[in-house]
Design a protein around this motif. Structure first.
Motif, PDB file in Angstrom:
ATOM      1  N   ALA A  28       0.817  -1.209   0.000  1.00 23.22           N
ATOM      2  CA  ALA A  28       0.000   0.000   0.000  1.00 23.22           C
ATOM      3  C   ALA A  28       0.857   1.268   0.000  1.00 23.22           C
ATOM      4  CB  ALA A  28      -0.905  -0.019   1.217  1.00 23.22           C
ATOM      5  N   ALA A  29       2.017   1.227   0.691  1.00 25.43           N
ATOM      6  CA  ALA A  29       2.807   2.448   0.828  1.00 25.43           C
ATOM      7  C   ALA A  29       3.920   2.552  -0.212  1.00 25.43           C
ATOM      8  CB  ALA A  29       3.399   2.492   2.220  1.00 25.43           C
ATOM      9  N   ALA A  30       3.711   1.899  -1.364  1.00 28.85           N
ATOM     10  CA  ALA A  30       4.765   1.888  -2.383  1.00 28.85           C
ATOM     11  C   ALA A  30       5.066   3.305  -2.870  1.00 28.85           C
ATOM     12  CB  ALA A  30       4.325   1.029  -3.554  1.00 28.85           C
ATOM     13  N   ALA A  31       6.343   3.529  -3.198  1.00 28.41           N
ATOM     14  CA  ALA A  31       6.733   4.837  -3.730  1.00 28.41           C
ATOM     15  C   ALA A  31       6.053   5.027  -5.080  1.00 28.41           C
ATOM     16  CB  ALA A  31       8.239   4.864  -3.892  1.00 28.41           C
ATOM     17  N   PRO A  32       5.736   6.260  -5.446  1.00 27.53           N
ATOM     18  CA  PRO A  32       5.050   6.456  -6.723  1.00 27.53           C
ATOM     19  C   PRO A  32       6.000   6.266  -7.912  1.00 27.53           C
ATOM     20  CG  PRO A  32       5.460   8.562  -5.638  1.00 27.53           C
ATOM     21  CD  PRO A  32       5.990   7.491  -4.725  1.00 27.53           C
ATOM     22  N   HIS A  33       5.818   5.183  -8.581  1.00 23.33           N
ATOM     23  CA  HIS A  33       6.611   4.945  -9.791  1.00 23.33           C
ATOM     24  C   HIS A  33       5.679   5.066 -10.977  1.00 23.33           C
ATOM     25  CE1 HIS A  33      10.355   3.665  -7.916  1.00 23.33           C
ATOM     26  NE2 HIS A  33       9.614   3.046  -7.011  1.00 23.33           N
ATOM     27  N   GLN A  34       6.246   5.499 -12.077  1.00 22.58           N
ATOM     28  CA  GLN A  34       5.419   5.689 -13.254  1.00 22.58           C
ATOM     29  C   GLN A  34       5.668   4.552 -14.248  1.00 22.58           C
ATOM     30  OE1 GLN A  34       6.586   8.727 -15.921  1.00 22.58           O
ATOM     31  NE2 GLN A  34       4.536   8.954 -16.802  1.00 22.58           N
ATOM     32  N   ALA A  35       4.591   3.785 -14.536  1.00 25.02           N
ATOM     33  CA  ALA A  35       4.710   2.732 -15.552  1.00 25.02           C
ATOM     34  C   ALA A  35       4.175   3.290 -16.865  1.00 25.02           C
ATOM     35  CB  ALA A  35       3.892   1.523 -15.141  1.00 25.02           C
ATOM     36  N   VAL A  36       4.995   3.226 -17.896  1.00 23.44           N
ATOM     37  CA  VAL A  36       4.541   3.685 -19.212  1.00 23.44           C
ATOM     38  C   VAL A  36       4.538   2.478 -20.150  1.00 23.44           C
ATOM     39  CG1 VAL A  36       4.968   5.256 -21.149  1.00 23.44           C
ATOM     40  CG2 VAL A  36       5.560   5.951 -18.808  1.00 23.44           C
ATOM     41  N   THR A  37       3.374   2.251 -20.810  1.00 17.52           N
ATOM     42  CA  THR A  37       3.268   1.121 -21.739  1.00 17.52           C
ATOM     43  C   THR A  37       3.046   1.640 -23.152  1.00 17.52           C
ATOM     44  OG1 THR A  37       2.335  -0.310 -20.028  1.00 17.52           O
ATOM     45  CG2 THR A  37       1.945  -0.965 -22.298  1.00 17.52           C
ATOM     46  N   LYS A  38       3.816   1.098 -24.078  1.00 15.93           N
ATOM     47  CA  LYS A  38       3.583   1.428 -25.498  1.00 15.93           C
ATOM     48  C   LYS A  38       3.532   0.124 -26.288  1.00 15.93           C
ATOM     49  CE  LYS A  38       5.448   6.079 -25.342  1.00 15.93           C
ATOM     50  NZ  LYS A  38       4.165   6.783 -25.368  1.00 15.93           N
ATOM     51  N   ARG A  39       2.580   0.093 -27.237  1.00 19.08           N
ATOM     52  CA  ARG A  39       2.369  -1.129 -28.019  1.00 19.08           C
ATOM     53  C   ARG A  39       2.589  -0.877 -29.498  1.00 19.08           C
ATOM     54  NH1 ARG A  39      -1.793  -0.953 -24.333  1.00 19.08           N
ATOM     55  NH2 ARG A  39      -1.718  -2.712 -22.895  1.00 19.08           N
ATOM     56  N   GLN A  40       3.089  -1.903 -30.169  1.00 19.46           N
ATOM     57  CA  GLN A  40       3.137  -1.837 -31.637  1.00 19.46           C
ATOM     58  C   GLN A  40       2.848  -3.205 -32.211  1.00 19.46           C
ATOM     59  OE1 GLN A  40       6.240  -0.021 -33.957  1.00 19.46           O
ATOM     60  NE2 GLN A  40       6.184   1.855 -32.722  1.00 19.46           N
ATOM     61  N   LEU A  41       2.166  -3.166 -33.369  1.00 22.61           N
ATOM     62  CA  LEU A  41       1.894  -4.402 -34.099  1.00 22.61           C
ATOM     63  C   LEU A  41       3.121  -4.686 -34.942  1.00 22.61           C
ATOM     64  CD1 LEU A  41      -0.346  -6.439 -34.706  1.00 22.61           C
ATOM     65  CD2 LEU A  41      -1.247  -4.861 -36.402  1.00 22.61           C
ATOM     66  N   MET A  42       3.869  -5.703 -34.578  1.00 20.73           N
ATOM     67  CA  MET A  42       5.025  -6.100 -35.383  1.00 20.73           C
ATOM     68  C   MET A  42       5.340  -7.568 -35.142  1.00 20.73           C
ATOM     69  SD  MET A  42       8.232  -4.185 -33.515  1.00 20.73           S
ATOM     70  CE  MET A  42       8.076  -2.732 -34.522  1.00 20.73           C
ATOM     71  N   MET A  43       6.141  -8.143 -36.027  1.00 20.89           N
ATOM     72  CA  MET A  43       6.485  -9.567 -35.966  1.00 20.89           C
ATOM     73  C   MET A  43       5.214 -10.415 -35.861  1.00 20.89           C
ATOM     74  SD  MET A  43       9.907  -9.623 -33.637  1.00 20.89           S
ATOM     75  CE  MET A  43      11.288  -8.578 -34.044  1.00 20.89           C
ATOM     76  N   MET A 213      12.705  -7.313 -16.787  1.00 23.16           N
ATOM     77  CA  MET A 213      14.001  -6.770 -16.345  1.00 23.16           C
ATOM     78  C   MET A 213      13.854  -6.379 -14.886  1.00 23.16           C
ATOM     79  SD  MET A 213      15.235  -4.081 -19.255  1.00 23.16           S
ATOM     80  CE  MET A 213      16.585  -3.405 -18.285  1.00 23.16           C
ATOM     81  N   GLY A 214      14.792  -6.788 -14.064  1.00 23.35           N
ATOM     82  CA  GLY A 214      14.748  -6.440 -12.653  1.00 23.35           C
ATOM     83  C   GLY A 214      13.495  -6.976 -11.995  1.00 23.35           C
ATOM     84  N   SER A 215      13.110  -6.320 -10.889  1.00 16.85           N
ATOM     85  CA  SER A 215      11.843  -6.630 -10.218  1.00 16.85           C
ATOM     86  C   SER A 215      10.911  -5.470 -10.502  1.00 16.85           C
ATOM     87  CB  SER A 215      12.060  -6.721  -8.719  1.00 16.85           C
ATOM     88  OG  SER A 215      13.048  -7.670  -8.428  1.00 16.85           O
ATOM     89  N   LYS A 216       9.726  -5.523  -9.935  1.00 13.29           N
ATOM     90  CA  LYS A 216       8.894  -4.318  -9.981  1.00 13.29           C
ATOM     91  C   LYS A 216       9.643  -3.235  -9.179  1.00 13.29           C
ATOM     92  CE  LYS A 216       4.497  -4.798  -9.346  1.00 13.29           C
ATOM     93  NZ  LYS A 216       4.069  -3.921 -10.455  1.00 13.29           N
ATOM     94  N   PRO A 217       9.354  -1.980  -9.453  1.00 10.43           N
ATOM     95  CA  PRO A 217      10.201  -0.938  -8.856  1.00 10.43           C
ATOM     96  C   PRO A 217      10.189  -0.931  -7.330  1.00 10.43           C
ATOM     97  CG  PRO A 217       8.400   0.019 -10.116  1.00 10.43           C
ATOM     98  CD  PRO A 217       8.346  -1.438 -10.362  1.00 10.43           C
ATOM     99  N   ASP A 218       9.144  -1.495  -6.722  1.00  8.25           N
ATOM    100  CA  ASP A 218       9.130  -1.551  -5.253  1.00  8.25           C
ATOM    101  C   ASP A 218       9.855  -2.792  -4.726  1.00  8.25           C
ATOM    102  OD1 ASP A 218       7.331  -3.380  -6.163  1.00  8.25           O
ATOM    103  OD2 ASP A 218       5.546  -2.323  -5.429  1.00  8.25           O
ATOM    104  N   GLY A 219      10.550  -3.480  -5.609  1.00  2.03           N
ATOM    105  CA  GLY A 219      11.354  -4.623  -5.177  1.00  2.03           C
ATOM    106  C   GLY A 219      10.601  -5.941  -5.147  1.00  2.03           C
TER     107      GLY A 219
END
Ligand code: AMP
Ligand code: MG
Length: 363
Positions: A28-43, A213-219
């Motif tokens: 609940a007290a996770a630091a505010p991280h910004q997730a940005v998602t971008k999609r493309q139709l390829m392959m 890659m890595g974990s979620k930003p809150d570890g």
């Protein structure tokens, strides 16, 4: 029957599940991280990149440009790709290719050798014959398969490191990198993201292939849901259930299953993973294989495809022989088998119609 849009929807839905599961795991007290998602139709699929706290959009542009570059070089749908040029020169002459295409060729041959030929990048003539993902899929006859099968043989691919060339020795041979190019693209995406300072990201490469890659930003580790492979009479899986959840960081989770690309004919499902021995959709007693591979394990993509072709016993033996690698196999009698290195990372869900089979060593 081919419904690319339904499949794209399904991929997007699966992706959303994956994010929702991730969100549930956040304290609940996770630091505010910004997730940005971008999609493309390829392959031939939808690729969705989710990056936490990106410095700018430039990283997305660079990754998608690089993926487009890989597709331009390796797609058999593009007649001027390097792979198409190699195919056009089959039986005639070697073709000099880029370092990228050459690297993927070598990795594909490594996977062929590792899997005893279950993975075969020269599967092209069989893929063409069935045309599972195309507009006019076709149930191949024994005669057609008999004609195409002699052209499928990874040992007839000649590579020359000094010249960086590829030669398919028999006329009519055809490479298909559909089972391997996306793994290379995911590795490249991670390399670019890392260079840009990204520490936390999830790349959904479509076709049930996810790279984190890595974990979620809150570890907290990522939580990746594995599709319940039980299908209805139309061959479709029910998209509201998970077979279970992988918790992982810095890993690749990829699934191969007959429900991903298929067509129905006379009540029977014909799918896209071909058995190079029979020239038919692989039918060695499995309905799904999900692989978990830490990012620092240097193995080519294509391992889940290989295991799907090999079947439970040979596939499990292969997985157990590879340090760091784990897998969950589901057999046609609706039993799940979890390899030793997957056991600690996979939580199996009850109530999907699949029950746990005896683990290796208990049989
Ligand atoms: P995946 O969905 O990752 O298991 O990859 C399946 C794709 O790999 C298919 O759509 C084909 O393009 C290609 N393919 C099918 N059968 C094989 C095989 N036995 N070896 C190598 N590639 C294959
Ligand atoms: Mg794959």
């Amino acid at each position: 029957m081919n419904r690319p849009f339904a499949r794209v929807d399904a991929i997007l839905t699966a992706f959303l599940y994956c994010l929702l599961l991730g969100a549930c795991a956040r304290p609940a007290a996770a630091a505010p991280h910004q997730a940005v998602t971008k999609r493309q139709l390829m392959m031939s699929t939808v690729i969705a990149l989710t990056i936490y706290d990106p410095k700018s959009d430039a990283v997305f542009t660079e990754i998608f440009d690089r993926m487009a570059d890989i597709e331009r070089k390796m797609s058999v749908q593009k007649p001027d790709s390097e792979v198409s040029k190699v195919n056009a020169m089959a039986g005639k002459a070697p073709v000099v290719v880029s370092a990228d295409t050459y690297a993927v060729m070598k990795r594909a041959l490594t996977m062929s050798s590792l899997s005893g030929g279950a993975f075969d990048p020269t599967i092209g003539p069989i893929v063409d014959l069935w045309n599972v993902a195309g507009d006019n899929p076709h149930v191949a006859t024994a005669k057609e398969i008999g004609n195409a099968l002699p052209l499928v043989d990874w040992r007839q691919v000649e590579t020359d490191d000094a010249a960086r060339s590829i030669f398919l020795k028999k006329p009519g041979m055809k490479l298909d990198f559909g089972g391997i190019a996306k793994g290379f693209a995911a590795d490249e995406a991670a390399r670019i993201a890392k260079k840009d300072g990204v520490v936390s990201a999830l790349f959904n490469m479509g076709d049930s292939s996810i790279y984190v890659m890595g974990s979620k930003p809150d570890g907290v580790p990522w939580r990746i849901g594995v599709q319940n492979p039980v299908s209805d009479e139309n061959g479709e899986v029910i998209r509201d259930r998970y077979l279970g959840i992988f918790e992982c960081s810095d890993a690749d989770v990829e699934t191969s299953g007959p429900y991903e690309r298929f067509f129905m004919k006379d009540g029977k499902r014909y799918h896209h993973i071909m058995d190079p021995k029979t020239g038919m959709p692989a039918d060695n007693g499995l309905i799904q294989v999900t692989l978990i591979m830490p990012n620092d394990v240097d193995l080519p993509d294509g391992l889940s495809t290989s295991c799907f072709v090999l079947g439970l016993q040979k596939g499990m033996k292969l997985i157990e022989s590879l340090p760091g690698v784990g897998a969950v196999f589901v057999t046609a009698d609706n039993k799940a088998y979890i390899s030793s290195r997957a056991a600690s990372k996979f939580s199996f869900s009850e109530g999907t119609g699949i029950t746990l089979g005896k683990v290796r060593g208990e049989e």
